[in-house]
Motif scaffolding. Sequence first.
Motif, mmCIF file in Angstrom:
data_model
loop_
_atom_site.group_PDB
_atom_site.id
_atom_site.type_symbol
_atom_site.label_atom_id
_atom_site.label_comp_id
_atom_site.label_asym_id
_atom_site.label_seq_id
_atom_site.Cartn_x
_atom_site.Cartn_y
_atom_site.Cartn_z
ATOM 1 N N ARG A 3 0.828 -1.213 0.000
ATOM 2 C CA ARG A 3 0.000 0.000 0.000
ATOM 3 C C ARG A 3 0.858 1.256 0.000
ATOM 4 N N TRP A 4 1.890 1.262 0.822
ATOM 5 C CA TRP A 4 2.760 2.434 0.904
ATOM 6 C C TRP A 4 3.518 2.645 -0.412
ATOM 7 N N THR A 5 3.912 1.562 -1.027
ATOM 8 C CA THR A 5 4.598 1.663 -2.318
ATOM 9 C C THR A 5 3.650 2.238 -3.373
ATOM 10 N N ALA A 6 2.418 1.745 -3.401
ATOM 11 C CA ALA A 6 1.426 2.256 -4.354
ATOM 12 C C ALA A 6 1.139 3.722 -4.088
ATOM 13 N N LEU A 7 1.050 4.099 -2.814
ATOM 14 C CA LEU A 7 0.817 5.496 -2.464
ATOM 15 C C LEU A 7 1.975 6.372 -2.947
ATOM 16 N N ALA A 8 3.198 5.930 -2.721
ATOM 17 C CA ALA A 8 4.375 6.701 -3.131
ATOM 18 C C ALA A 8 4.437 6.843 -4.655
ATOM 19 N N ILE A 9 4.163 5.738 -5.336
ATOM 20 C CA ILE A 9 4.167 5.792 -6.804
ATOM 21 C C ILE A 9 3.064 6.719 -7.298
ATOM 22 N N GLY A 10 1.899 6.675 -6.688
ATOM 23 C CA GLY A 10 0.798 7.559 -7.071
ATOM 24 C C GLY A 10 1.134 9.015 -6.844
ATOM 25 N N LEU A 11 1.763 9.310 -5.727
ATOM 26 C CA LEU A 11 2.165 10.696 -5.459
ATOM 27 C C LEU A 11 3.206 11.170 -6.469
ATOM 28 N N TRP A 12 4.174 10.305 -6.746
ATOM 29 C CA TRP A 12 5.210 10.670 -7.716
ATOM 30 C C TRP A 12 4.592 10.895 -9.089
ATOM 31 N N TRP A 13 3.682 9.987 -9.524
ATOM 32 C CA TRP A 13 3.050 10.128 -10.830
ATOM 33 C C TRP A 13 2.214 11.407 -10.893
ATOM 34 N N GLY A 14 1.462 11.692 -9.842
ATOM 35 C CA GLY A 14 0.636 12.900 -9.809
ATOM 36 C C GLY A 14 1.480 14.161 -9.884
ATOM 37 N N TYR A 15 2.581 14.183 -9.144
ATOM 38 C CA TYR A 15 3.478 15.347 -9.159
ATOM 39 C C TYR A 15 4.084 15.534 -10.545
ATOM 40 N N SER A 16 4.589 14.457 -11.145
ATOM 41 C CA SER A 16 5.215 14.572 -12.464
ATOM 42 C C SER A 16 4.176 14.963 -13.521
ATOM 43 N N ARG A 17 2.966 14.465 -13.393
ATOM 44 C CA ARG A 17 1.895 14.823 -14.328
ATOM 45 C C ARG A 17 1.561 16.310 -14.202
ATOM 46 N N GLN A 18 1.479 16.805 -12.982
ATOM 47 C CA GLN A 18 1.184 18.222 -12.759
ATOM 48 C C GLN A 18 2.276 19.102 -13.357
ATOM 49 N N GLN A 19 3.533 18.723 -13.166
ATOM 50 C CA GLN A 19 4.641 19.502 -13.716
ATOM 51 C C GLN A 19 4.606 19.489 -15.244
ATOM 52 N N SER A 20 4.267 18.334 -15.803
ATOM 53 C CA SER A 20 4.171 18.217 -17.251
ATOM 54 C C SER A 20 3.074 19.130 -17.796
ATOM 55 N N LEU A 21 1.925 19.141 -17.145
ATOM 56 C CA LEU A 21 0.820 19.998 -17.592
ATOM 57 C C LEU A 21 1.154 21.474 -17.435
ATOM 58 N N LYS A 22 1.824 21.834 -16.342
ATOM 59 C CA LYS A 22 2.234 23.231 -16.154
ATOM 60 C C LYS A 22 3.164 23.673 -17.281
ATOM 61 N N ARG A 23 4.125 22.799 -17.610
ATOM 62 C CA ARG A 23 5.071 23.119 -18.669
ATOM 63 C C ARG A 23 4.341 23.269 -20.006
ATOM 64 N N TYR A 24 3.376 22.393 -20.281
ATOM 65 C CA TYR A 24 2.600 22.464 -21.513
ATOM 66 C C TYR A 24 1.825 23.776 -21.604
ATOM 67 N N VAL A 25 1.170 24.152 -20.515
ATOM 68 C CA VAL A 25 0.388 25.393 -20.500
ATOM 69 C C VAL A 25 1.302 26.599 -20.687
ATOM 70 N N LYS A 26 2.454 26.590 -20.033
ATOM 71 C CA LYS A 26 3.399 27.696 -20.154
ATOM 72 C C LYS A 26 3.924 27.812 -21.585
ATOM 73 N N ASP A 27 4.299 26.692 -22.194
ATOM 74 C CA ASP A 27 4.791 26.707 -23.572
ATOM 75 C C ASP A 27 3.713 27.183 -24.536
ATOM 76 N N ARG A 28 2.491 26.734 -24.318
ATOM 77 C CA ARG A 28 1.399 27.143 -25.194
ATOM 78 C C ARG A 28 1.119 28.638 -25.061
ATOM 79 N N HIS A 29 1.184 29.145 -23.839
ATOM 80 C CA HIS A 29 0.967 30.578 -23.607
ATOM 81 C C HIS A 29 2.051 31.397 -24.313
#
Length: 101
Positions: A3-29
Motif C-alpha cells: 500500500r505504501w509503495t502504491a501510495l508513493a508511486i501515485g504521489l510521484w506520478w501525480g506530481y510529475s503529471r502536474q509539472q508536465s501539464l504546467k510546462r505544456y500550458v506555459k509553452d502554449r501561452h
Amino acid sequence: YARWTALAIGLWWGYSRQQSLKRYVKDRHETEEEQKYKDLVEEGKVAFEAAYNREQAAKAAKEGVAIMADSYKFDAEKWLNWATVDYEASEAKRKAAIGKK
C-alpha cells in the motif's frame, strides 16, 4: 508494504503529471504570445503599406499618372519617368536631412 509503495508511486506520478501539464500550458501561452506579436507586426506592415500606397496614388493623381497596371489609363513609360523623378527627389531630401545632422 504494498500500500505504501502504491501510495508513493501515485504521489510521484501525480506530481510529475502536474509539472508536465504546467510546462505544456506555459509553452502554449508563450507560443500564443509570439503569434499575437507576429500578427500585430504584420498588421502594422500592411497598414503602413496601405498608407504609403494611398500617398503615392495621391501624388500620381495630381500629376495625371495612373499607377495601377490594370487601369486602361496606365502608361508604363509615363509611370516609370514619374517614379524615377519621385525617387530622386526623395533621395535628395534624405541626403539633405542627413547633411543637416
